[in-house]
Each structure stands twice: as structure tokens, then as C-alpha cells.
Design a protein around this motif. Sequence first.
Motif, short mmCIF file in Angstrom:
data_model
loop_
_atom_site.label_atom_id
_atom_site.label_comp_id
_atom_site.label_asym_id
_atom_site.label_seq_id
_atom_site.Cartn_x
_atom_site.Cartn_y
_atom_site.Cartn_z
N LEU A 1 91.21 58.16 35.40
CA LEU A 1 90.04 58.70 35.54
C LEU A 1 90.38 59.79 36.56
N VAL A 2 91.06 59.93 37.39
CA VAL A 2 91.52 60.89 38.30
C VAL A 2 91.94 62.06 37.29
N PHE A 3 92.96 62.01 36.56
CA PHE A 3 93.56 62.87 35.76
C PHE A 3 92.47 63.67 34.95
N ASN A 4 91.37 62.76 34.21
CA ASN A 4 90.29 63.57 33.32
C ASN A 4 89.44 64.15 34.57
N PHE A 5 89.14 63.70 35.66
CA PHE A 5 88.31 64.44 36.58
C PHE A 5 88.77 65.80 37.07
N MET A 6 90.17 65.71 37.10
CA MET A 6 90.88 66.96 37.53
C MET A 6 90.88 67.98 36.40
N ALA A 7 90.82 67.37 35.24
CA ALA A 7 90.75 68.30 34.13
C ALA A 7 89.29 68.95 33.81
N ILE A 8 88.35 68.10 34.37
CA ILE A 8 87.12 68.53 34.30
C ILE A 8 86.91 69.64 35.37
N SER B 1 92.04 76.32 41.59
CA SER B 1 92.15 76.13 42.90
C SER B 1 91.30 75.46 43.68
N VAL B 2 90.23 75.00 42.90
CA VAL B 2 89.19 74.05 43.62
C VAL B 2 89.89 72.53 43.34
N ALA B 3 90.49 72.37 41.91
CA ALA B 3 91.11 70.96 41.44
C ALA B 3 92.27 70.85 42.75
N ALA B 4 93.01 71.63 42.82
CA ALA B 4 94.11 71.62 43.75
C ALA B 4 93.97 71.40 45.27
N VAL B 5 92.83 72.03 45.60
CA VAL B 5 92.37 71.61 46.97
C VAL B 5 91.74 70.23 47.08
N ALA B 6 91.19 69.99 46.06
CA ALA B 6 90.43 68.79 46.18
C ALA B 6 91.28 67.43 46.09
N TYR C 1 82.36 66.64 40.83
CA TYR C 1 83.80 66.29 40.09
C TYR C 1 84.95 66.54 40.95
N PRO C 2 84.91 67.84 41.82
CA PRO C 2 86.16 67.78 42.81
C PRO C 2 85.84 66.77 43.83
N LEU C 3 84.60 66.10 44.12
CA LEU C 3 84.31 65.15 45.10
C LEU C 3 85.09 63.90 44.45
#
Length: 289
Positions: A74-81, A89-94, A149-151
Motif C-alpha cells: 500500500l505504501v509503495f502505491n501511495f508513494m507512486a501516486i 519532493s512531497v513524496a520524499a518529505v512525507a 496521499y502524502p498523509l
Amino acid sequence: MIYLLLSIFASSWILITFKLFAKYNIDTQQAIIVNYVIACISGLVAYTEPIDIISITKSSWFYGTIALGFIFILVFNFMAITTQKNGLSVAAVASKMSVAIPVIFGIIVYNESTGALKIIGIIIALIAVYMTSMKTVGGIAIKKENLIYPLLVFLGGGIIDTSLKFMETNYVAKMDVPIFSATIFSFAAILGIFTLAYKATRGTLKINVKNIIAGICLGIPNYFSIYFLIQALRNENIDSSTVFIINNVAVLLVSTFAGILFFKEKLLLKNWIGIVLAIMSILFVTFSI
């Protein structure tokens, strides 16, 4: 401390491998699923006891590994989205800021030390993660409809680390660490294979050998990143909150410098400030031990 250093090395290798994925146009989803299969096999090979599936299913940690495997996917897919809708950058920070969750958990649940140096180090570490991860001139700008998504990446990453600490402390025997890790990856792999099977039924699946090779290169360090992290968490002389902070920030530093040296990445002033703060946070947290 050696296990913590090895975990940092393995986790940094994972991030460097992901950078190579972009360079060689690797299908990340296929590589990730192969990676879980290889990580599972690595755990089985590292396990020195006879493998008894019945005994494994009766282990107190078994159902927890099912949940963790599901969360991994799930986390992998949320990171992709998140990357697609909000930017890398947003995905990296989250994902990196999620270290706050296991740190707070360790302090509240296990009454870990909260000296002034440590608290300052934790605060500086979170600021450093944000500043080092932001590779754009502006700050984070997220549309309200995409905030979820980042949440979810933040919560998912935090839940994974917190669960590993909780299960390692309460349920997993030292000799079971390899099979425990392998079981987590096996469920992540099974769920991933179902995803590929679904794509195959729709005629959208195209298997490429380079994706399989990429998955193999990712799977081995991925297994050891979890294995060494769990072993580091077992060190009675270091609080889990200290382990998570040092591990997270050090991985960020190593991967950032690898990006500069091997991928010719350019950093903004705030990234360099973030690097200085990251080094300061590690010193503060380390000297608080």
C-alpha cells in the motif's frame, strides 16, 4: 552500533538503486514485486533452522507479518501516486518525516529517555529532513484533493517502523528475525503477484528482463535493511527513538551525497542548510545516549 551502520548502508543502497531505475527506465512496480520475492528468499536462506510452515503459521508474530506485507504494498502505491500528483519532493518529505511516529511511540510506550539534547536533536532532524528533501525553489504546495496521499505515505511509513519495533520487542525471538522478515516480504510479494495477474487478465502486462534484474538488485539490500534495523533495535544500550532518528537522517545524508557524486545532482542553498542540520541532529542525538 555495527547493525545500525549496516542498516544505514543497506537502506542507502536501496535509494541509490531507485535513482538508477529512473536512469534506465525500469518499470518500478515490476521491480518492486520481484524485489519482495528476492527479499523473501534471502530471509529463507539466512534462516539456519529447519523451515516448518505449520510452526510459522502458529507463531505469535505471523498475523502481524500479513498486515505488514499488505502495508508495504500500500505504501509503495501511495508513494507512486503522491509522486505523480504532488511531485517527488512531497513524496520524499512525507516518507522521511514519518520517522516522527516511531520516535513518539518509543518515548510514550517504552518510556525512552527525553533529555534536552535528544529533544533538540529530534526537532532539528525533522527540519533537516524537510530542507534536504525539498529539491524545488518554492515550498510544498499541495492541492486539498491530493492531500490524502502524502498523509497516507506519512502514516504508512510510520506504522511500518512502529510495528517492527513493537513486534521485535514483544513477539520475535532473536533466531526468528530472518524468517520473520522473510514472511513479511512473502506476503508483500503475494499481493504484488496478484496485481500483476490482474494486469495480465486485462492484457496490460509486459514483462521485461531488465525489470527482473533490477528487482533482484533491490531485493537483497531490502532484506538486509530490515534485518539489520531489527537487530539494531535489539541493542539494549540505545533507545529505539535514537536508532530511528540516526538511521533515517544518516540514510538521507548518504543518499544525498551519492546523488551529488554519482548522479551530478545540484543542491539548493536550503538543501545544504538541511545537510548541516542533519549532521547536527545526529551529533545531538548520539551524545544524548
